[in-house]
Design a protein around this motif. Structure first.
Motif, PDB file in Angstrom:
ATOM      1  N   ASN A 244       0.927  -1.374   0.012  1.00 26.55           N
ATOM      2  CA  ASN A 244      -0.121   0.161   0.039  1.00 26.55           C
ATOM      3  C   ASN A 244       1.042   1.271  -0.093  1.00 26.55           C
ATOM      4  N   TYR A 245       1.048   1.888  -1.160  1.00 28.11           N
ATOM      5  CA  TYR A 245       1.702   3.154  -1.184  1.00 28.11           C
ATOM      6  C   TYR A 245       1.314   4.454  -0.954  1.00 28.11           C
ATOM      7  N   LYS A 246       1.293   5.117  -0.257  1.00 28.74           N
ATOM      8  CA  LYS A 246       0.653   6.421  -0.141  1.00 28.74           C
ATOM      9  C   LYS A 246      -1.066   6.336  -0.236  1.00 28.74           C
ATOM     10  N   GLY A 247      -1.488   4.973   0.296  1.00 33.47           N
ATOM     11  CA  GLY A 247      -3.019   4.825   0.357  1.00 33.47           C
ATOM     12  C   GLY A 247      -3.543   3.978  -0.788  1.00 33.47           C
ATOM     13  N   LYS A 248      -2.680   3.584  -1.656  1.00 31.30           N
ATOM     14  CA  LYS A 248      -3.201   2.827  -2.816  1.00 31.30           C
ATOM     15  C   LYS A 248      -2.264   1.523  -2.992  1.00 31.30           C
ATOM     16  N   VAL A 249      -2.950   0.421  -3.324  1.00 33.23           N
ATOM     17  CA  VAL A 249      -2.599  -0.726  -3.576  1.00 33.23           C
ATOM     18  C   VAL A 249      -1.753  -0.752  -4.742  1.00 33.23           C
ATOM     19  N   THR A 250      -0.418  -1.027  -4.648  1.00 33.62           N
ATOM     20  CA  THR A 250       0.566  -0.769  -5.812  1.00 33.62           C
ATOM     21  C   THR A 250       1.417  -2.223  -5.958  1.00 33.62           C
ATOM     22  N   VAL A 251       1.453  -2.626  -7.271  1.00 33.18           N
ATOM     23  CA  VAL A 251       2.123  -3.791  -7.692  1.00 33.18           C
ATOM     24  C   VAL A 251       3.401  -3.124  -8.198  1.00 33.18           C
ATOM     25  N   LEU A 252       4.574  -3.574  -7.594  1.00 29.48           N
ATOM     26  CA  LEU A 252       5.893  -3.045  -7.911  1.00 29.48           C
ATOM     27  C   LEU A 252       6.653  -3.987  -9.054  1.00 29.48           C
ATOM     28  N   PRO A 253       7.588  -3.181  -9.606  1.00 30.35           N
ATOM     29  CA  PRO A 253       8.067  -4.179 -10.655  1.00 30.35           C
ATOM     30  C   PRO A 253       8.358  -5.516 -10.258  1.00 30.35           C
ATOM     31  N   ILE A 254       7.898  -6.410 -11.391  1.00 33.33           N
ATOM     32  CA  ILE A 254       8.219  -7.964 -10.882  1.00 33.33           C
ATOM     33  C   ILE A 254       9.677  -8.238 -11.150  1.00 33.33           C
ATOM     34  N   THR A 255      10.137  -9.056 -10.340  1.00 29.90           N
ATOM     35  CA  THR A 255      11.549  -9.830 -10.267  1.00 29.90           C
ATOM     36  C   THR A 255      11.367 -11.348 -10.724  1.00 29.90           C
ATOM     37  N   GLU A 256      12.384 -11.751 -11.855  1.00 28.84           N
ATOM     38  CA  GLU A 256      12.530 -12.934 -12.177  1.00 28.84           C
ATOM     39  C   GLU A 256      13.539 -13.693 -11.496  1.00 28.84           C
ATOM     40  N   ILE A 257      13.402 -14.684 -10.975  1.00 25.80           N
ATOM     41  CA  ILE A 257      14.368 -15.534 -10.266  1.00 25.80           C
ATOM     42  C   ILE A 257      14.965 -16.415 -11.220  1.00 25.80           C
ATOM     43  N   VAL A 258      16.153 -16.431 -11.381  1.00 24.19           N
ATOM     44  CA  VAL A 258      16.941 -17.770 -12.141  1.00 24.19           C
ATOM     45  C   VAL A 258      18.050 -18.197 -11.066  1.00 24.19           C
ATOM     46  N   SER A 259      17.747 -19.398 -10.465  1.00 23.01           N
ATOM     47  CA  SER A 259      18.592 -20.135  -9.728  1.00 23.01           C
ATOM     48  C   SER A 259      19.620 -20.914 -10.231  1.00 23.01           C
TER      49      SER A 259
ATOM     50  N   ASN B 165      21.223 -23.261  -8.639  1.00 24.51           N
ATOM     51  CA  ASN B 165      21.209 -24.306  -7.932  1.00 24.51           C
ATOM     52  C   ASN B 165      19.378 -24.998  -8.462  1.00 24.51           C
ATOM     53  N   ASP B 166      19.385 -26.087  -7.867  1.00 25.36           N
ATOM     54  CA  ASP B 166      18.058 -26.740  -8.448  1.00 25.36           C
ATOM     55  C   ASP B 166      16.740 -26.026  -8.353  1.00 25.36           C
ATOM     56  N   PHE B 167      16.679 -25.324  -7.389  1.00 26.72           N
ATOM     57  CA  PHE B 167      15.641 -24.186  -7.170  1.00 26.72           C
ATOM     58  C   PHE B 167      16.018 -22.981  -6.299  1.00 26.72           C
ATOM     59  N   PHE B 168      15.147 -22.121  -5.884  1.00 33.52           N
ATOM     60  CA  PHE B 168      15.575 -20.962  -5.231  1.00 33.52           C
ATOM     61  C   PHE B 168      15.788 -21.302  -3.726  1.00 33.52           C
ATOM     62  N   ASP B 169      16.799 -21.946  -3.165  1.00 33.92           N
ATOM     63  CA  ASP B 169      16.984 -22.151  -2.034  1.00 33.92           C
ATOM     64  C   ASP B 169      17.886 -21.309  -1.263  1.00 33.92           C
ATOM     65  N   TYR B 170      18.124 -21.711  -0.170  1.00 31.33           N
ATOM     66  CA  TYR B 170      18.973 -20.695   0.843  1.00 31.33           C
ATOM     67  C   TYR B 170      20.127 -20.193   0.301  1.00 31.33           C
ATOM     68  N   GLU B 171      21.035 -21.050  -0.528  1.00 32.02           N
ATOM     69  CA  GLU B 171      22.106 -20.538  -1.069  1.00 32.02           C
ATOM     70  C   GLU B 171      21.912 -19.507  -2.199  1.00 32.02           C
ATOM     71  N   ALA B 172      20.761 -19.888  -2.879  1.00 34.52           N
ATOM     72  CA  ALA B 172      20.449 -19.171  -4.196  1.00 34.52           C
ATOM     73  C   ALA B 172      19.853 -17.695  -3.419  1.00 34.52           C
ATOM     74  N   LYS B 173      19.037 -17.565  -2.537  1.00 35.73           N
ATOM     75  CA  LYS B 173      18.549 -16.573  -1.761  1.00 35.73           C
ATOM     76  C   LYS B 173      19.810 -15.624  -1.378  1.00 35.73           C
ATOM     77  N   TYR B 174      20.549 -16.117  -0.467  1.00 32.86           N
ATOM     78  CA  TYR B 174      21.439 -15.506   0.445  1.00 32.86           C
ATOM     79  C   TYR B 174      22.829 -15.547  -0.080  1.00 32.86           C
ATOM     80  N   LEU B 175      23.203 -16.389  -0.798  1.00 31.50           N
ATOM     81  CA  LEU B 175      24.730 -16.572  -0.875  1.00 31.50           C
ATOM     82  C   LEU B 175      24.991 -16.282  -2.397  1.00 31.50           C
ATOM     83  N   GLY B 176      24.372 -15.776  -3.079  1.00 21.06           N
ATOM     84  CA  GLY B 176      24.687 -15.342  -4.514  1.00 21.06           C
ATOM     85  C   GLY B 176      24.407 -16.401  -5.649  1.00 21.06           C
TER      86      GLY B 176
END
Length: 323
Positions: free
Chosen positions: A208-223, A225-236
């Protein structure tokens, strides 16, 4: 000047990430508008930590703290706790009882979204697509053949209520299923086993930005590893591409679905939902209501792309809570 308690830490495996998020909020808060206090919430202690590292115990009766003989109370709480008790409704209910506004959604929405299978069950009747799933509670009989028949292989085994990909496994063979279930039970006594969705993974911030429900720019995840796991999330071990490389049509569909989920649930504050796009259709995996707020986290990246600074993002959350 408003006194802002930034709560961070928590009781789960995510406490370290939460401390980082809380630190980023602390350093980016507008010091001309707010007096910020770092409050560490751990099972063994709730303390205000000053800049020298000195600790002052929080009085849980009214969430106040005594420093140099003076009692400090807080006008608003900025919630930066990932996992329990900040993302599952416990802190939200506590602050509601005390009458102190806080920046995340209400306790019911927190509890619901923290429970992946309950969240997906509530959203399904509204036409929001999800993976095929199979549920296990601690102590249930494990029928490997039935599980595989229901969700097929490969599949994902996840703790139902945990974040940062702790306890998640991708299972490719029947032999891997039991060890994956045991691994997930280390994090939670409920498990969700989901069919593998082969598609593009995206993360969608809705605020909710300044009283309006706002969808931010979308992020694509390319891991990597086999999936978006802890290493992919936090260890680059992943690439996070904002804005996502998806067609305008798919972008519109994902945005509309994420916004719809936010509104159906009567959400407040930040949310970040994960989707897999299969044949141009978004399938929802989960919704986070206290997403990572480190400078490298996805939601702050999305805000930057939308031209919203961290200071503006955090001020907006506090102003909405106070109003």
């Amino acid at each position: 000047m408003k006194n802002v308690a930034i709560i961070m830490g928590g009781y789960s495996s995510e406490y370290q990430i939460s401390l980082t998020s809380g630190g980023v909020v602390y350093s980016n808060l507008d010091k001309s508008k707010y007096t910020a206090y770092k409050v560490h919430i751990f099972k063994e202690k709730w303390v205000y930590v000053d800049d020298s590292g000195a600790e002052f115990p929080i009085n849980k009766n009214d969430f106040s703290v005594v420093v140099s003989g003076k009692t400090i109370t807080f006008d608003v709480v900025f919630n930066a706790i990932h996992g329990t008790p900040g993302e599952d409704g416990l802190m939200q209910a506590y602050f509601e009882l005390l009458g102190i506004p806080q920046t995340s959604c209400d306790y019911y929405q927190s509890a619901l979204t923290f429970n992946k299978r309950d969240l997906l069950s509530v959203l399904k009747p509204y036409g929001i697509k999800t993976a095929t799933s199979y549920y296990l509670n601690w102590g249930d009989v494990i029928d490997a053949d039935l599980i595989i028949k229901t969700v097929s292989l490969p599949c994902f085994v996840k703790p139902n209520k945990s974040g940062s990909s702790f306890g998640i496994s991708k299972v490719k063979t029947k032999d891997e299923l039991l060890p994956a279930i045991e691994n997930a039970y280390k994090e939670d006594n409920e498990i969700i086993i989901e069919s593998f969705l082969d598609g593009v993974e995206v993360s969608v911030g809705v605020i909710n930005y300044k009283g309006k429900v706002t969808v931010l720019p979308i992020t694509e995840i390319v891991s990597e590893n086999d999936f978006f796991d802890y290493e992919a999330k936090y260890l680059g071990k992943s690439k996070e591409i904002t804005p996502a490389r998806i067609t305008d049509d798919v972008h519109a569909r994902v945005s509309a679905t994420a916004k719809k989920a936010y509104e159906i649930l009567k959400m407040k504050g930040f949310s970040r939902s994960e989707f897999i796009i299969v044949n141009n259709e978004p399938y929802m995996l989960e919704m986070n209501t206290v997403p990572g707020l480190t400078t490298e986290s996805i939601l702050p990246q999305q805000a930057r792309q939308a031209g919203i600074s961290l200071s503006e993002l955090f001020s907006n959350a506090i102003d909405l809570a106070l109003n």
